[in-house]
Design a protein around this motif. Structure first.
Motif, PDB file in Angstrom:
ATOM      1  N   SER A   1       0.956  -1.171  -0.001  1.00 27.61           N
ATOM      2  CA  SER A   1       0.190   0.129  -0.075  1.00 27.61           C
ATOM      3  C   SER A   1       0.803   1.249  -0.071  1.00 27.61           C
ATOM      4  O   SER A   1       2.175   1.299   0.023  1.00 27.61           O
ATOM      5  N   ILE A   2       0.459   2.462  -0.010  1.00 22.45           N
ATOM      6  CA  ILE A   2       0.984   3.690   0.289  1.00 22.45           C
ATOM      7  C   ILE A   2       0.371   4.452   1.367  1.00 22.45           C
ATOM      8  O   ILE A   2      -0.996   4.157   1.674  1.00 22.45           O
ATOM      9  N   ILE A   3       1.066   5.437   1.823  1.00 20.38           N
ATOM     10  CA  ILE A   3       0.525   6.201   2.835  1.00 20.38           C
ATOM     11  C   ILE A   3      -1.030   7.021   2.251  1.00 20.38           C
ATOM     12  O   ILE A   3      -0.759   7.560   1.054  1.00 20.38           O
ATOM     13  N   ASP A   4      -1.913   7.194   2.854  1.00 22.74           N
ATOM     14  CA  ASP A   4      -3.103   7.925   2.622  1.00 22.74           C
ATOM     15  C   ASP A   4      -2.747   9.313   3.042  1.00 22.74           C
ATOM     16  O   ASP A   4      -2.406   9.822   4.125  1.00 22.74           O
ATOM     17  N   LEU A   5      -2.826  10.248   1.986  1.00 21.34           N
ATOM     18  CA  LEU A   5      -2.640  11.710   2.319  1.00 21.34           C
ATOM     19  C   LEU A   5      -4.027  12.305   2.291  1.00 21.34           C
ATOM     20  O   LEU A   5      -4.711  12.351   1.387  1.00 21.34           O
ATOM     21  N   HIS A   6      -4.249  13.468   3.259  1.00 18.10           N
ATOM     22  CA  HIS A   6      -5.153  14.374   3.291  1.00 18.10           C
ATOM     23  C   HIS A   6      -4.645  15.777   3.988  1.00 18.10           C
ATOM     24  O   HIS A   6      -3.511  15.867   4.128  1.00 18.10           O
ATOM     25  N   ILE A   7      -5.661  16.549   3.792  1.00 16.79           N
ATOM     26  CA  ILE A   7      -5.237  18.081   4.364  1.00 16.79           C
ATOM     27  C   ILE A   7      -6.442  18.488   5.000  1.00 16.79           C
ATOM     28  O   ILE A   7      -7.724  17.916   4.871  1.00 16.79           O
ATOM     29  N   CYS A   8      -6.325  19.081   6.386  1.00 19.54           N
ATOM     30  CA  CYS A   8      -7.415  19.595   7.105  1.00 19.54           C
ATOM     31  C   CYS A   8      -7.360  21.112   7.258  1.00 19.54           C
ATOM     32  O   CYS A   8      -6.329  21.763   7.097  1.00 19.54           O
ATOM     33  N   LYS A   9      -8.517  21.730   7.518  1.00 14.49           N
ATOM     34  CA  LYS A   9      -8.338  23.011   7.382  1.00 14.49           C
ATOM     35  C   LYS A   9      -7.760  23.832   8.565  1.00 14.49           C
ATOM     36  O   LYS A   9      -7.433  24.947   8.405  1.00 14.49           O
ATOM     37  N   SER A  10      -7.841  23.228   9.803  1.00 13.09           N
ATOM     38  CA  SER A  10      -7.183  23.802  11.068  1.00 13.09           C
ATOM     39  C   SER A  10      -6.844  22.945  11.892  1.00 13.09           C
ATOM     40  O   SER A  10      -7.374  21.644  11.696  1.00 13.09           O
ATOM     41  N   LEU A  11      -5.922  23.132  13.257  1.00 16.75           N
ATOM     42  CA  LEU A  11      -5.686  22.154  14.037  1.00 16.75           C
ATOM     43  C   LEU A  11      -6.877  21.863  14.847  1.00 16.75           C
ATOM     44  O   LEU A  11      -7.429  20.821  15.206  1.00 16.75           O
TER      45      LEU A  11
END
Length: 223
Positions: free
Chosen positions: A138-148
């Motif tokens: 597999s590979i790492i799942d990458l995401h982005i979040c709006k804020s901490l």
């Protein structure tokens, strides 16, 4: 390489060209009749293809067999990484993928530079190449979040890496999600708003760069 990535791996007939052709035929000098391993990194199968024909720009392979073969670490780790220079991220990704990190979510934080823009397509290519080399299925799942704040609300059991008398080593069996600061660390407000019972640190008096901290915590928890 442990296998070659092709998103069409599992088809009865596979045509390789461009980079895969250059690597398999030109660099590794495989011939008609050779058996090669492929993955599509969608399912957990490894597919074995026989080279059927080769021309000047491409080669035709035929599926011989396949099997489910999962190669990954047992423990799952989700890293919330406060945004740093994309070049730093791209350099570190192969190591984190080899260590077995499951997911990385990138988070803009108080000390993150606002002009950083991540190239997810480029990062995915880096991860695919890493898995081909280390054999990970597999590979790492990458995401982005709006804020901490949003990340913490979605992941309430998160731990934070910061200066603390509590050591990562003592909590490594409990940590499933961990937040790493950007260069400059966390702001006073970010630390004060976090559950201080879940702030842990390393047994070193030295200040670590963000990329050093992220690899160190992944190593301690996963291997």
């Amino acid at each position: 390489m442990q296998f070659t990535y092709d998103n069409l791996a599992k088809d009865e007939v596979l045509k390789i060209e461009n980079d895969n052709y250059k690597h398999i035929i030109k660099a590794r000098r495989h011939k008609v009749g050779d058996i090669l391993a492929f993955r599509n990194l969608i399912d957990k199968n490894i597919y074995y293809y026989e080279i059927f024909s080769i021309d000047k720009r491409s080669a035709i392979l035929k599926l011989k067999s396949f099997e489910e073969k999962i190669i990954d670490v047992k423990k799952q780790l989700h890293i919330g990484w406060c945004l740093v220079d994309p070049k730093t991220v791209e350099k570190e990704l192969p190591y984190l993928n080899e260590l077995g990190v499951k997911t990385i979510t990138f988070i803009p934080s108080d000390y993150s530079q606002k002009n950083f823009k991540l190239n997810f397509e480029k990062m995915q290519k880096i991860l695919i190449n890493s898995s081909q080399q280390c054999g990970r299925s597999s590979i790492i799942d990458l995401h982005i979040c709006k804020s901490l704040d949003e990340f913490i609300s979605l992941n309430p059991d998160s731990y934070m890496i910061n200066f603390s008398n509590k050591r990562v080593d003592d909590y490594k069996d409990e940590i499933k999600t961990v937040i790493i600061g950007c260069e400059g660390g966390f702001s006073k407000a970010e630390v004060e708003n976090f559950n201080d019972q879940k702030i842990v640190g390393f047994s070193t008096p030295l200040i670590l760069k963000s990329q050093t901290a992220v690899s160190a915590v992944a190593s301690k928890i996963l291997i």
